[in-house]
Design an enzyme around this catalytic site. Structure first.
Site, PDB file in Angstrom:
ATOM      1  N   ASP A 171     -38.083 -54.740 -13.251  1.00  0.00           N
ATOM      2  CA  ASP A 171     -37.164 -53.619 -13.005  1.00  0.00           C
ATOM      3  C   ASP A 171     -36.990 -52.790 -14.273  1.00  0.00           C
ATOM      4  O   ASP A 171     -36.713 -53.318 -15.348  1.00  0.00           O
ATOM      5  CB  ASP A 171     -35.809 -54.146 -12.533  1.00  0.00           C
ATOM      6  N   ASP A 220     -41.705 -57.059 -18.015  1.00  0.00           N
ATOM      7  CA  ASP A 220     -40.525 -57.061 -17.169  1.00  0.00           C
ATOM      8  C   ASP A 220     -40.847 -56.264 -15.904  1.00  0.00           C
ATOM      9  O   ASP A 220     -41.830 -55.515 -15.851  1.00  0.00           O
ATOM     10  CB  ASP A 220     -39.359 -56.425 -17.939  1.00  0.00           C
TER      11      ASP A 220
END
Length: 265
Positions: free
Chosen positions: A15, A13
């Site tokens: 953020d 991922d």
């Protein structure tokens, strides 16, 4: 597959894992460079469908993290990939911005307001009553309802903003039809990402900061899952769920190999 040493490919991922409010998190730049130096296949994943991979690569570079645009996989790309697999050369009415419209164009789709095969709802900061009304009418007339991701809200400097999931819920209430959601936590996004880099679930790891999207989708896709505590998760958040990640780490800095990295020949 429960051992990190068996991992040959990585999904991560963005953020809360690599960056926080446009600042690189400790070890993020070093981990990406390590993967590039060793030729480790990887993709950076995001549910954000506003931006193109080129936009996101520039954003990451400004944070000090050098990720090629071809190593970024968004919910918009996954959605376009799904639509193309279901109906090559189809048509769509789109609520969204450059990320999703560009992805669908590149997948061979025609953008139209006249009898489209799909209504696709993505992230945008410019939702309009007129566009939502058109979407409702087209879905009532038989268009298939697709959403890039389920996130109900997104962050801003002034507080939360309504996001894709909130607008999709409005359309669902008006039509009685639920969208097919392609992005996390649908493991399809991970499977399409693995197809992109030629990876297999048996030797792929997923790094995320959310139990309800990254980790559950990684588990359902059969991946080695790594939860980092630099995003929204804490121990209380972990304890809320009946499933567990393969590993819990303070941050991605713990994945960086110490000293020089030797490239296997």
């Amino acid at each position: 597959m429960s051992n990190r040493r068996d991992v040959e490919c990585w999904l991560t991922d963005m953020d809360g894992v690599l960056v926080h409010e446009n600042h690189a998190l400790p070890g993020a730049a070093e981990l990406i460079q390590q993967w590039r130096d060793t030729g480790t296949p990887f993709l950076v994943l995001t549910n954000n469908s506003i931006f193109t991979p080129r936009d996101l690569a520039a954003r990451l570079r400004s944070s000090g993290i050098d990720v090629p645009e071809e190593s970024i996989w968004t919910s918009a790309l996954a959605t376009a990939d799904f639509c193309k697999s279901q109906m090559p050369g189809g048509s769509a009415f789109v609520i969204g911005e450059a990320g999703i419209t560009t992805a669908l164009h590149e997948a061979g789709f025609i953008m139209t307001e006249t009898n489209p095969d799909y209504v696709v709802v993505g992230e945008t900061r410019n939702y309009s009553f007129d566009a939502i009304t058109k979407a409702i009418r087209l879905i009532n007339n038989g268009a298939r309802f697709i959403a890039t991701n389920p996130d109900a809200t997104g962050p801003s400097a002034d507080g939360v903003l309504p996001a894709t999931g909130a607008i999709s819920a409005l359309i669902t209430k008006a039509t009685g039809k639920e969208p097919y959601v392609v992005g996390k936590p649908n493991p399809m996004m991970f499977r399409s990402a693995m197809n992109r880099i030629g990876a297999h679930s048996e030797n792929t790891g997923m790094i995320g900061d959310r139990m309800d999207t990254d980790i559950v989708a990684g588990i359902e896709a059969g991946l080695h899952t790594v939860l980092v505590m630099t995003g929204i998760s804490d121990q209380r958040e972990i304890d809320r769920y009946p499933f567990r990640p393969s590993e819990v780490l303070e941050g991605v800095h713990e994945l960086v190999a110490p000293g020089p990295v030797e490239v296997e020949m």
